[in-house]
Motif scaffolding. Sequence first.
Motif, PDB file in Angstrom:
ATOM      1  N   HIS A 235       0.824  -1.207   0.000  1.00 59.61           N
ATOM      2  CA  HIS A 235       0.000   0.000   0.000  1.00 59.61           C
ATOM      3  C   HIS A 235       0.858   1.256   0.000  1.00 59.61           C
ATOM      4  CE1 HIS A 235      -3.195  -2.808   0.734  1.00 59.61           C
ATOM      5  NE2 HIS A 235      -2.783  -3.081   1.949  1.00 59.61           N
TER       6      HIS A 235
ATOM      7  N   ARG B  97      -2.147  -3.738   6.870  1.00 59.47           N
ATOM      8  CA  ARG B  97      -1.888  -2.362   6.418  1.00 59.47           C
ATOM      9  C   ARG B  97      -0.690  -1.723   7.103  1.00 59.47           C
ATOM     10  NH1 ARG B  97      -6.528  -3.935   7.161  1.00 59.47           N
ATOM     11  NH2 ARG B  97      -6.546  -3.217   9.312  1.00 59.47           N
TER      12      ARG B  97
ATOM     13  N   THR C 215      -2.362   4.644   4.507  1.00 59.20           N
ATOM     14  CA  THR C 215      -2.946   3.906   5.629  1.00 59.20           C
ATOM     15  C   THR C 215      -2.896   4.668   6.947  1.00 59.20           C
ATOM     16  OG1 THR C 215      -0.844   2.828   6.146  1.00 59.20           O
ATOM     17  CG2 THR C 215      -2.306   1.715   4.564  1.00 59.20           C
TER      18      THR C 215
ATOM     19  N   THR D 248      -0.729   4.160   9.164  1.00 56.46           N
ATOM     20  CA  THR D 248      -0.104   3.303  10.170  1.00 56.46           C
ATOM     21  C   THR D 248       1.379   3.621  10.295  1.00 56.46           C
ATOM     22  OG1 THR D 248       0.314   1.572   8.516  1.00 56.46           O
ATOM     23  CG2 THR D 248      -1.750   1.444   9.777  1.00 56.46           C
TER      24      THR D 248
ATOM     25  N   SER E 138      -4.384   6.305  13.293  1.00 58.08           N
ATOM     26  CA  SER E 138      -3.562   7.035  12.340  1.00 58.08           C
ATOM     27  C   SER E 138      -2.520   7.870  13.064  1.00 58.08           C
ATOM     28  CB  SER E 138      -4.425   7.949  11.480  1.00 58.08           C
ATOM     29  OG  SER E 138      -3.621   8.786  10.664  1.00 58.08           O
TER      30      SER E 138
ATOM     31  N   LEU F 186      -7.874   6.482   7.201  1.00 56.14           N
ATOM     32  CA  LEU F 186      -8.302   5.537   6.178  1.00 56.14           C
ATOM     33  C   LEU F 186      -9.575   4.869   6.691  1.00 56.14           C
ATOM     34  CD1 LEU F 186      -7.858   4.031   3.505  1.00 56.14           C
ATOM     35  CD2 LEU F 186      -6.541   2.325   4.805  1.00 56.14           C
TER      36      LEU F 186
ATOM     37  N   ARG G 281     -12.475   2.330   6.282  1.00 51.98           N
ATOM     38  CA  ARG G 281     -12.660   1.085   5.529  1.00 51.98           C
ATOM     39  C   ARG G 281     -14.105   0.608   5.684  1.00 51.98           C
ATOM     40  NH1 ARG G 281     -10.067  -2.680   7.936  1.00 51.98           N
ATOM     41  NH2 ARG G 281      -9.284  -1.468   9.707  1.00 51.98           N
TER      42      ARG G 281
ATOM     43  N   LEU H  14      -6.605  -0.859  -1.915  1.00 52.40           N
ATOM     44  CA  LEU H  14      -7.575  -0.711  -0.830  1.00 52.40           C
ATOM     45  C   LEU H  14      -8.927  -0.308  -1.417  1.00 52.40           C
ATOM     46  CD1 LEU H  14      -5.115   1.253   1.441  1.00 52.40           C
ATOM     47  CD2 LEU H  14      -6.053  -0.995   2.021  1.00 52.40           C
TER      48      LEU H  14
ATOM     49  N   ARG I 274      -9.625   7.582   1.866  1.00 54.89           N
ATOM     50  CA  ARG I 274      -8.672   8.346   2.682  1.00 54.89           C
ATOM     51  C   ARG I 274      -9.229   9.743   2.866  1.00 54.89           C
ATOM     52  NH1 ARG I 274      -3.212  10.289   0.152  1.00 54.89           N
ATOM     53  NH2 ARG I 274      -4.631  11.984  -0.377  1.00 54.89           N
TER      54      ARG I 274
END
Length: 364
Positions: A111, A135, A162, A164, A295, A301, A303, A332, A337
Amino acid sequence: MTQIAPKPGIMDIALYVSGESTLSGQTDVLKLSSNENPLGCSPAAQAAFTAAATQLHRYPATDHAPLRRAIGEVHGLDPERIICGVGSDEVLQFIVQSYAAAGDEVITTEHGFSMYPILARMVGAVPVTVPERDRVVDIDQILGAVTPRTRIVFIANPANPTGTMLPADQLQRLASDLPDHVLLVHDGAYTEFAEGFDGGASLVDHHPNVIMTRTFSKIHGLGGLRIGWGYASRQIIEVLTRIRQPFNLSNAQMDAAEAAIRDVDFTRHCATENARWRDWMRNAFVQMGIACDESHANFLLARFASPAQAEAADKALRGAGILVRRVAGYGLPDGLRITVGDDAGCRRVVACLSDFMAGERARA
C-alpha cells in the motif's frame, strides 16, 4: 507518428493521479483529498513569501545555506548533511537517479506511495512490491525480498494512505538487517503528526545506508510552493548534490520555508489540533461501524464493508460537497482516505457519513 522511442520502462509508468479539487455544480466544496493543512501556513511564511516579491529579478543562492541551517537548528541536524528539493519527491528522484539503474530492483510495499514504482521505472529499474500485514509495513517481507540486484527500499513511515506506523524496534531491525549494498529510504512526510518521532534521524546517524526525507507540504502548509529535504551521510548527500539542478529552489520558496520551520509555535499548534480532531473523527467512525486503524498522520483511512459500500459512501460525500480520496489504486478498494480538517470540516464529514451508515443499516 514519430519513430523516436522512449527508453525502456517509461511507457510502463502509470500516470500519478492527484486528489480532486472541484465538484461540478458545487460551490461550497470541502477538499479533503490531498492531506493539506486546514490551518494553512504560518503567517511568518506568508510574510516572507510576500517580501521575496521585491527580489524576483535575482537568481537564488545555489547552496540553500540559510534554509539548511534553519532545518538543522530546529531539528538538531548537521546542515552539511541536508539536501533541499522541489518537494521531497525531487529528493526521492535524486536517489533513484543516483543509486538505481536498468535491471536493478527497488522494493516497495503493498500500500506504499504510488510515486515509488514510478520513480523506479523512470530509471529502468524493476519495482518489487511486497505484502503488508494488516496495512502495516512488514519487515520480514522486505528482508525476504532482497536479492543481489536490490538497490533501494522505499518505506513511508507514517504510511500513506494507511496512516499506520512501524514500531521503533521494527524500524531499527530493518535498518540493521538490510545488506550494506541496499539503500533504505525513510519517507517521513507525515513525521510531525507522530508525537515524539524524529522522522528517522537517529537511523541515519547510525546507518550509512539510510536516508530520510521530509516535506514542507503537510504540517507547514506549503504544498503550493513544493519544498522538501533529505538527510543522510555526507557521502550520500554529496552524490545527490551532483545531479541537483543548481537553481532548483527560488528565493521565495526558500524564504517562506525558512520562516515556516522557524515558527515552531505554529507547527506545534497544527500538530495539537490535528491530533485532537483526528482522534475525535476516528472514534466517530468506529462508533458508526466504519473500520479505521489508528492514524499517525493528518488523515484517516476509513474502511467500509465492501468496495461497493465505499463507492456509495464516496458518492454521498460528494453529494454533500466533500471531496475525499478513493484508494483502490493502492490496493484498498474498500477504503476512503479522508484528510483531517478543522472543527467544522470534521463535523461535516461525520454528519454525512452518519446519515449514510444509518441508511445502510436500514437497508440491511
